[in-house]
Design a protein around this motif. Structure first.
Motif, mmCIF file in Angstrom:
data_model
loop_
_atom_site.group_PDB
_atom_site.id
_atom_site.type_symbol
_atom_site.label_atom_id
_atom_site.label_comp_id
_atom_site.label_asym_id
_atom_site.label_seq_id
_atom_site.Cartn_x
_atom_site.Cartn_y
_atom_site.Cartn_z
ATOM 1 N N ILE A 6 0.835 -1.203 0.000
ATOM 2 C CA ILE A 6 0.000 0.000 0.000
ATOM 3 C C ILE A 6 0.868 1.250 0.000
ATOM 4 C CG2 ILE A 6 -1.640 1.341 1.387
ATOM 5 C CD1 ILE A 6 -2.839 -1.381 2.267
ATOM 6 N N ALA A 7 1.910 1.251 0.813
ATOM 7 C CA ALA A 7 2.792 2.418 0.897
ATOM 8 C C ALA A 7 3.459 2.721 -0.439
ATOM 9 C CB ALA A 7 3.849 2.195 1.976
ATOM 10 N N SER A 8 3.793 1.666 -1.201
ATOM 11 C CA SER A 8 4.480 1.858 -2.483
ATOM 12 C C SER A 8 3.512 1.875 -3.661
ATOM 13 C CB SER A 8 5.525 0.761 -2.684
ATOM 14 O OG SER A 8 4.920 -0.516 -2.707
ATOM 15 N N ARG A 9 2.214 1.762 -3.381
ATOM 16 C CA ARG A 9 1.169 1.712 -4.430
ATOM 17 C C ARG A 9 1.493 0.598 -5.440
ATOM 18 N NH1 ARG A 9 1.950 5.987 -1.030
ATOM 19 N NH2 ARG A 9 0.646 7.795 -1.508
ATOM 20 N N ASP A 10 1.915 -0.539 -4.934
ATOM 21 C CA ASP A 10 2.250 -1.700 -5.766
ATOM 22 C C ASP A 10 0.990 -2.536 -5.929
ATOM 23 O OD1 ASP A 10 3.122 -4.091 -6.872
ATOM 24 O OD2 ASP A 10 4.905 -4.248 -5.603
ATOM 25 N N PHE A 11 0.243 -2.298 -7.014
ATOM 26 C CA PHE A 11 -1.058 -2.961 -7.150
ATOM 27 C C PHE A 11 -0.907 -4.466 -7.337
ATOM 28 C CE2 PHE A 11 -4.690 -4.673 -9.432
ATOM 29 C CZ PHE A 11 -5.722 -4.270 -8.577
ATOM 30 N N ASP A 12 0.114 -4.918 -8.059
ATOM 31 C CA ASP A 12 0.280 -6.349 -8.280
ATOM 32 C C ASP A 12 0.472 -7.081 -6.953
ATOM 33 O OD1 ASP A 12 0.635 -8.660 -10.065
ATOM 34 O OD2 ASP A 12 2.694 -8.638 -9.304
ATOM 35 N N ALA A 13 1.349 -6.571 -6.094
ATOM 36 C CA ALA A 13 1.560 -7.197 -4.783
ATOM 37 C C ALA A 13 0.294 -7.099 -3.941
ATOM 38 C CB ALA A 13 2.727 -6.525 -4.062
ATOM 39 N N PHE A 14 -0.356 -5.942 -3.970
ATOM 40 C CA PHE A 14 -1.599 -5.743 -3.229
ATOM 41 C C PHE A 14 -2.657 -6.756 -3.662
ATOM 42 C CE2 PHE A 14 -5.874 -3.914 -3.330
ATOM 43 C CZ PHE A 14 -6.077 -3.570 -2.001
ATOM 44 N N ALA A 15 -2.797 -6.942 -4.982
ATOM 45 C CA ALA A 15 -3.820 -7.837 -5.516
ATOM 46 C C ALA A 15 -3.558 -9.283 -5.107
ATOM 47 C CB ALA A 15 -3.867 -7.715 -7.038
ATOM 48 N N ARG A 16 -2.323 -9.725 -5.237
ATOM 49 C CA ARG A 16 -2.012 -11.119 -4.930
ATOM 50 C C ARG A 16 -2.170 -11.409 -3.439
ATOM 51 N NH1 ARG A 16 0.154 -13.154 -9.650
ATOM 52 N NH2 ARG A 16 0.791 -11.532 -11.126
ATOM 53 N N LEU A 17 -1.767 -10.477 -2.589
ATOM 54 C CA LEU A 17 -1.950 -10.659 -1.148
ATOM 55 C C LEU A 17 -3.424 -10.666 -0.776
ATOM 56 C CD1 LEU A 17 0.858 -8.277 0.117
ATOM 57 C CD2 LEU A 17 0.719 -10.725 0.628
ATOM 58 N N THR A 18 -4.198 -9.784 -1.406
ATOM 59 C CA THR A 18 -5.625 -9.698 -1.118
ATOM 60 C C THR A 18 -6.318 -11.014 -1.437
ATOM 61 O OG1 THR A 18 -5.712 -7.314 -1.494
ATOM 62 C CG2 THR A 18 -7.773 -8.511 -1.742
ATOM 63 N N MET A 19 -6.048 -11.563 -2.605
ATOM 64 C CA MET A 19 -6.703 -12.809 -3.010
ATOM 65 C C MET A 19 -6.232 -13.988 -2.165
ATOM 66 S SD MET A 19 -7.081 -12.386 -7.156
ATOM 67 C CE MET A 19 -5.389 -11.869 -7.503
ATOM 68 N N ALA A 20 -4.940 -14.044 -1.874
ATOM 69 C CA ALA A 20 -4.417 -15.143 -1.057
ATOM 70 C C ALA A 20 -5.050 -15.138 0.329
ATOM 71 C CB ALA A 20 -2.895 -15.042 -0.949
ATOM 72 N N ASP A 21 -5.210 -13.942 0.902
ATOM 73 C CA ASP A 21 -5.770 -13.877 2.250
ATOM 74 C C ASP A 21 -7.260 -14.213 2.246
ATOM 75 O OD1 ASP A 21 -4.613 -13.194 4.929
ATOM 76 O OD2 ASP A 21 -6.457 -12.000 4.994
ATOM 77 N N SER A 22 -7.973 -13.779 1.220
ATOM 78 C CA SER A 22 -9.380 -14.144 1.096
ATOM 79 C C SER A 22 -9.522 -15.661 0.993
ATOM 80 C CB SER A 22 -9.993 -13.469 -0.134
ATOM 81 O OG SER A 22 -11.340 -13.868 -0.327
ATOM 82 N N ASN A 23 -8.689 -16.266 0.166
ATOM 83 C CA ASN A 23 -8.755 -17.721 0.002
ATOM 84 C C ASN A 23 -8.497 -18.442 1.323
ATOM 85 O OD1 ASN A 23 -9.171 -17.263 -2.714
ATOM 86 N ND2 ASN A 23 -7.044 -17.667 -3.300
ATOM 87 N N GLN A 24 -7.505 -17.963 2.072
ATOM 88 C CA GLN A 24 -7.183 -18.645 3.321
ATOM 89 C C GLN A 24 -8.269 -18.453 4.372
ATOM 90 O OE1 GLN A 24 -3.899 -17.691 6.297
ATOM 91 N NE2 GLN A 24 -2.948 -19.314 5.079
ATOM 92 N N PHE A 25 -8.871 -17.270 4.393
ATOM 93 C CA PHE A 25 -9.972 -17.032 5.326
ATOM 94 C C PHE A 25 -11.096 -18.045 5.097
ATOM 95 C CE2 PHE A 25 -14.214 -14.940 5.638
ATOM 96 C CZ PHE A 25 -14.348 -15.001 7.020
#
Length: 316
Positions: free
Chosen positions: A147-166
């Motif tokens: 988020i701090a670096s506005r890195d959308f690719d990293a943000f997107a992959r982390l978001t989906m991985a965490d949703s899947n694990q939840f």
């Protein structure tokens, strides 16, 4: 403004609350409601310390502590009530190209509430304990950096991985909890195909993620994407979920920010959308962006935006 000791004996409050999005359907209605309620009460009593308001809101709904701030917010676990609060990572104006599409699959009350579901998960899921101890701390650090670096690719992959694990943790609960439905999983498939499609937003093959999904405790999807990707993603959603009519082209109902630009899907995406198509499966789409925390709309009863009439009773 009153101090708690000045509250007149025998006096009561009328509280009127209205949502413009589904309630108890996995879209954080309780967080929004408790944050707004606590903010309003603190305004009444002259409490303006954001951290204190955040901890108080948390008592009603854990996620409400985050809703007292705009933009991207982290809930810090803390060691006690006073330190379990939220902090803003990035203000609502800090990533202006970020957009959110909320896909309303169901606006009905879910079978298992978030509170009851989480309590059962903590009691019965070994995966939950592992997730809390071994996964979440590192993932939070990575997400804050993205988020701090506005890195959308990293943000997107982390978001989906965490949703899947939840949702894996929900399945690991006994008895298992199933918040996502078949339409939800078709959205997951569509997003991954968009991200691996031969042509992405940069025009390169196998490039960065175009869009990310996340599902809370319900079947409704929240899609994160950058502004330039909205037309492509809406085109894919329309191809897969727009209701069918005998004559003429149909479009999903989009509430909120409107996007006039239309694009044509490439053959790979068009074929996949046709393969997973569930016409009419989405009730509507809410198009929005990063927003602020609670706002005071009026201080006068009876105003146009007030939910109460001049006598303090609800407008009916």
């Amino acid at each position: 403004m009153l101090s708690p000791g000045e509250w007149p004996s025998g006096h009561h409050l009328n509280i009127v609350s209205v949502n413009n999005f589904p309630t108890a359907a996995g879209l954080a209605s309780s967080a929004a409601g408790y944050a707004a309620l606590m903010y309003a009460l603190c305004q009444l009593f002259g409490i303006d310390d954001a951290a204190r308001i955040s901890t108080l809101a948390r008592l009603g709904s854990g996620s409400a502590c985050r809703s007292l701030y705009g933009g991207f917010v982290q809930w810090v676990a803390g060691a006690d009530h006073a330190t379990s609060t939220a902090r803003q990572l990035l203000g609502e104006a800090g990533w202006p190209s970020m957009r959110v599409l909320v896909l309303v699959v169901s606006d009905h009350r879910k079978d298992t509430s978030s509170t009851a579901g989480m309590a059962l998960t903590v009691q019965t899921s070994p995966l939950m304990a592992h997730r809390a101890a071994a996964v979440v701390p590192g993932r939070v650090r990575e997400m804050a950096a993205a988020i701090a670096s506005r890195d959308f690719d990293a943000f997107a992959r982390l978001t989906m991985a965490d949703s899947n694990q939840f949702h894996a943790v929900c399945a690991d609960t006994y008895p298992p909890i199933r918040y996502m439905n078949d339409v939800s999983w078709s959205v997951v498939s569509l997003v991954h195909r968009l991200n691996s499609s031969s042509i992405n937003s940069s025009g390169s093959k196998g490039g960065a993620a175009l869009v990310a999904y996340t599902f809370d405790a319900g079947p409704n999807a929240c899609l994160y994407l950058l502004e330039e990707a909205v037309p492509t993603v809406l085109a894919a959603l329309n191809a897969a979920y727009a209701p069918k009519k005998e004559k003429g082209e149909t479009q999903l109902e989009v509430k909120g920010i409107q996007h006039q630009q239309k694009v044509k899907l490439n053959k790979e995406m068009a074929d996949h959308a046709a393969a997973v198509a569930r016409p009419g499966a989405l009730k509507y789409v809410i198009s929005t962006k990063l927003g602020p925390g609670p706002q005071v709309l009026t201080r006068a009863l009876g105003d146009e935006v007030s939910l109460m009439a001049a006598d303090g009773l609800p407008k009916l």
